[in-house]
Design a protein around this motif. Structure first.
Motif, short mmCIF file in Angstrom:
data_model
loop_
_atom_site.label_atom_id
_atom_site.label_comp_id
_atom_site.label_asym_id
_atom_site.label_seq_id
_atom_site.Cartn_x
_atom_site.Cartn_y
_atom_site.Cartn_z
N ASP A 1 0.83 -1.20 0.00
CA ASP A 1 0.00 0.00 0.00
C ASP A 1 0.86 1.25 0.00
O ASP A 1 1.92 1.30 0.66
CB ASP A 1 -0.89 0.03 1.25
CG ASP A 1 -1.84 -1.15 1.32
OD1 ASP A 1 -2.86 -1.13 0.61
OD2 ASP A 1 -1.54 -2.10 2.07
N ALA B 1 -4.52 9.93 -5.61
CA ALA B 1 -3.68 8.99 -4.87
C ALA B 1 -2.60 9.69 -4.06
O ALA B 1 -1.97 9.06 -3.21
CB ALA B 1 -3.04 7.99 -5.82
N ALA C 1 -4.73 9.52 1.68
CA ALA C 1 -5.04 8.51 0.66
C ALA C 1 -4.25 7.23 0.93
O ALA C 1 -3.09 7.27 1.35
CB ALA C 1 -4.72 9.04 -0.72
N ARG C 2 -4.88 6.11 0.68
CA ARG C 2 -4.24 4.80 0.79
C ARG C 2 -4.54 4.04 -0.49
O ARG C 2 -5.71 3.83 -0.82
CB ARG C 2 -4.74 4.04 2.02
CG ARG C 2 -3.96 2.77 2.32
CD ARG C 2 -4.50 2.06 3.57
NE ARG C 2 -3.60 1.02 4.01
CZ ARG C 2 -2.68 1.17 4.96
NH1 ARG C 2 -2.56 2.35 5.57
NH2 ARG C 2 -1.89 0.17 5.31
N THR C 3 -3.52 3.62 -1.22
CA THR C 3 -3.69 3.03 -2.55
C THR C 3 -2.98 1.68 -2.62
O THR C 3 -1.80 1.58 -2.28
CB THR C 3 -3.11 3.96 -3.63
OG1 THR C 3 -3.73 5.25 -3.54
CG2 THR C 3 -3.34 3.39 -5.02
N SER C 4 -3.70 0.66 -3.08
CA SER C 4 -3.08 -0.65 -3.29
C SER C 4 -2.04 -0.57 -4.39
O SER C 4 -2.20 0.18 -5.36
CB SER C 4 -4.15 -1.69 -3.66
OG SER C 4 -5.07 -1.85 -2.61
N PHE D 1 0.49 1.52 -9.08
CA PHE D 1 -0.50 1.95 -8.10
C PHE D 1 -1.89 1.85 -8.73
O PHE D 1 -2.14 2.44 -9.79
CB PHE D 1 -0.22 3.39 -7.67
CG PHE D 1 1.17 3.59 -7.10
CD1 PHE D 1 1.46 3.19 -5.81
CD2 PHE D 1 2.17 4.15 -7.88
CE1 PHE D 1 2.74 3.36 -5.29
CE2 PHE D 1 3.44 4.33 -7.37
CZ PHE D 1 3.74 3.93 -6.07
N TYR D 2 -2.79 1.11 -8.07
CA TYR D 2 -4.14 0.89 -8.60
C TYR D 2 -5.06 2.00 -8.07
O TYR D 2 -5.76 1.82 -7.07
CB TYR D 2 -4.65 -0.48 -8.17
CG TYR D 2 -3.78 -1.64 -8.62
CD1 TYR D 2 -3.87 -2.15 -9.93
CD2 TYR D 2 -2.86 -2.24 -7.76
CE1 TYR D 2 -3.09 -3.22 -10.34
CE2 TYR D 2 -2.07 -3.30 -8.17
CZ TYR D 2 -2.19 -3.79 -9.46
OH TYR D 2 -1.40 -4.86 -9.87
N THR D 3 -5.06 3.14 -8.74
CA THR D 3 -5.81 4.30 -8.24
C THR D 3 -7.24 4.30 -8.78
O THR D 3 -7.56 3.59 -9.74
CB THR D 3 -5.13 5.62 -8.62
OG1 THR D 3 -5.58 6.05 -9.91
CG2 THR D 3 -3.61 5.49 -8.64
N GLU D 4 -8.08 5.15 -8.20
CA GLU D 4 -9.47 5.24 -8.67
C GLU D 4 -9.58 5.94 -10.01
O GLU D 4 -10.64 5.93 -10.63
CB GLU D 4 -10.34 5.94 -7.63
CG GLU D 4 -9.93 7.36 -7.29
CD GLU D 4 -10.84 7.97 -6.23
OE1 GLU D 4 -11.97 8.38 -6.58
OE2 GLU D 4 -10.42 8.02 -5.07
N ASN E 1 -4.56 3.09 -13.46
CA ASN E 1 -3.25 2.68 -12.96
C ASN E 1 -2.21 3.77 -13.20
O ASN E 1 -2.15 4.36 -14.29
CB ASN E 1 -2.78 1.40 -13.64
CG ASN E 1 -3.62 0.20 -13.24
OD1 ASN E 1 -4.41 0.27 -12.29
ND2 ASN E 1 -3.47 -0.89 -13.96
#
Length: 491
Positions: free
Chosen positions: A64, A79, A84-87, A115-118, A121
């Protein structure tokens, strides 16, 4: 001496300049009409199968990214907002070694992050060094050839490496790092990572700044000597994999502090160095690092092949608030990396689970191998754009501010003209302790074993220009004598 043949394209067209990319002004950006640049990059991506052309041997884990500081004045990237916390996924690697190479070899380490952001990527594909061997992508394929096997002997060639480096003074900064203690970390956890390139950030007011990304290890720096590494390799060729996997399995989750350097857009032409030159760093006195947050790796992959070997990182993947710069090497990588993945993994590599965005995707790419997913356009009848069937449409809210570029003539500018390639390697050398310098010279000597003396002399001359003590120390270690002037070394 025999007359040298004229270099041509693969179609037989003579090449006038094989050293410099075609750019709009000396600082870029690149021009797509530079056919031979595209040809060299595309051909290099297809030279070896099925493993990666470079960075074949790698180790990875999941975790993360956590943001603890407010940098919203620089970027609107979701992100990178405080809290913010991003997988994410991280893959570390060696550059030159093949898939079966030993982990503990002296080499630059890849440091690739997804980073898999909303907003889709975001990939940051860097190294454990803040600089690189070349600044013009025209020379990238040539450099990588020197790291691979000789076509006749099928062995690695120190002569090829040092011949290229000694003929490319811009490589001295990276070579100095590679031959220093930091050229051989004991594990992925004990090294820094860098975005290396200059990127840009855009805030909510559509204002741009230039930025450098740094990831500082919180485990501390630890390194092997060549002798220690040889002993490790003799017992375990998978030492990095074992260290990373084992630490996470035991709950000892490694962390890296995220820092950025920020340069106002208007400052790009105000320094002796070109801020878009991949062989240069931004001095911390000019642009102090700013703490942003950290990332932690806390989960091992369930299946290495599916989650690490199939992972595909590309600088072309950016999100609103983060973008590119006129950095020539970065611009070439924007094309080259995605193209490499299409070749290695298939046309629709970004739909493999490890590469798939974790937000809605709407695109008009069609058919081809690996078309295993339904239409993403919003309507099956909307397979082209524009259309009248409620297909996905553009949104001008995501437009970036225009980037000012040089109005100079498009040409192949000599990237070495007026470029000081010795100041920063000299500064780095002067920071080293006496013991570190001795290890530096010993590492050079090990790496130069069997290299023709004329090539060694040429490299010593570059070191001397960076700092006389650098050249004299290397010359002495190589059994040469260095005279105190600009053209040292005599047998």
């Amino acid at each position: 001496m025999a007359k040298k043949p004229i270099l041509t394209t693969t179609a037989g067209n003579p090449i006038a300049d094989n050293q410099n990319s075609l750019t709009a002004g000396p600082r870029g950006p690149l021009l797509l009409q530079d056919y031979q640049l595209i040809e060299k990059l595309a051909h290099q991506n297809r030279e070896r199968i099925p493993e990666r052309t470079v960075h074949a041997k790698g180790w990875g884990a999941l975790g993360d990214l956590v943001i603890t500081a407010d940098i919203s004045k620089y970027t609107k990237a979701k992100a990178l907002q405080k809290g913010a916390r991003t997988s994410m996924l991280a893959r570390f690697s060696t550059v030159a070694g093949e898939l079966g190479a030993a982990d503990a070899e002296r080499d630059v380490r890849g440091f690739a992050l997804k980073f898999y952001t909303e907003d889709g990527n975001w990939d940051l594909v860097g190294n454990n060094t803040p600089v690189f061997f070349v600044r013009d992508p025209y020379k990238f394929a040539d450099f990588i050839h020197t790291q691979k096997r000789h076509p006749r002997t099928n062995m690695r060639s120190p002569t090829a490496m040092w011949d290229f480096w000694s003929l490319s003074p811009e490589s001295l900064h990276q070579v100095t790092i590679l031959m220093s203690d930091r050229g051989l970390p004991i594990s992925p956890m004990h090294m820094n990572g860098y975005g290396s390139h200059t990127y840009s950030m855009v805030n909510a007011r559509n204002e741009r700044v230039w930025v450098k990304f740094h990831f500082k290890t919180e485990q501390g720096h630890r390194h092997y000597t060549n002798a220690e590494a040889s002993e490790v390799v003799g017992k375990n060729r998978e030492s990095f994999q074992e260290a990373l996997f084992g630490a996470i399995e035991k709950g000892k989750f490694p962390r890296w502090k995220l820092q950025i350097q920020v340069m106002p857009e208007k400052n790009a032409g105000k320094h002796w160095y070109n801020p878009f030159d991949l062989t240069k760093v931004w001095p911390h006195g000019d642009y102090p690092p700013i703490d942003v947050g950290y990332f932690e790796l806390n989960k091992n992959p369930e299946n290495y092949f599916q989650e690490i070997e199939l992972a595909a990182f590309s600088p072309s993947n950016v999100v609103p608030g983060i973008s590119w710069s006129p950095d020539k090497m970065l611009q070439a990588r924007i094309f080259s990396y995605a193209d490499a993945h299409r070749y290695r993994l298939g046309t629709h590599y970004e739909h493999l689970p490890v590469n798939a965005a974790r937000c809605p995707v709407h695109a008009y790419h069609k058919d081809g191998p690996m078309r295993f997913f339904p239409a993403e356009t919003g309507n099956v009848d909307a397979y082209y754009e524009p259309n009248s069937f409620n297909g996905a449409v553009q949104d001008e809210r995501y437009k970036e501010p225009p980037m000012e570029i040089s109005s100079e003539a498009a040409d192949r500018y000599n990237h070495r003209d007026g470029n000081d390639d010795y100041r920063q390697p000299g500064d780095l050398f002067r920071l080293m302790s006496r013991e570190s310098r001795e290890r530096l010279f010993n590492n050079y000597a090990d790496a130069m074993a069997g290299v023709p003396v004329e090539i060694i002399k040429r490299q010593v001359a570059h070191c001397y220009k960076a700092d006389p003590a650098y050249g004299e120390g290397l010359a002495a270690r190589m059994g040469l004598s260095a005279r105190i002037h600009s053209s040292p070394v005599a047998v």
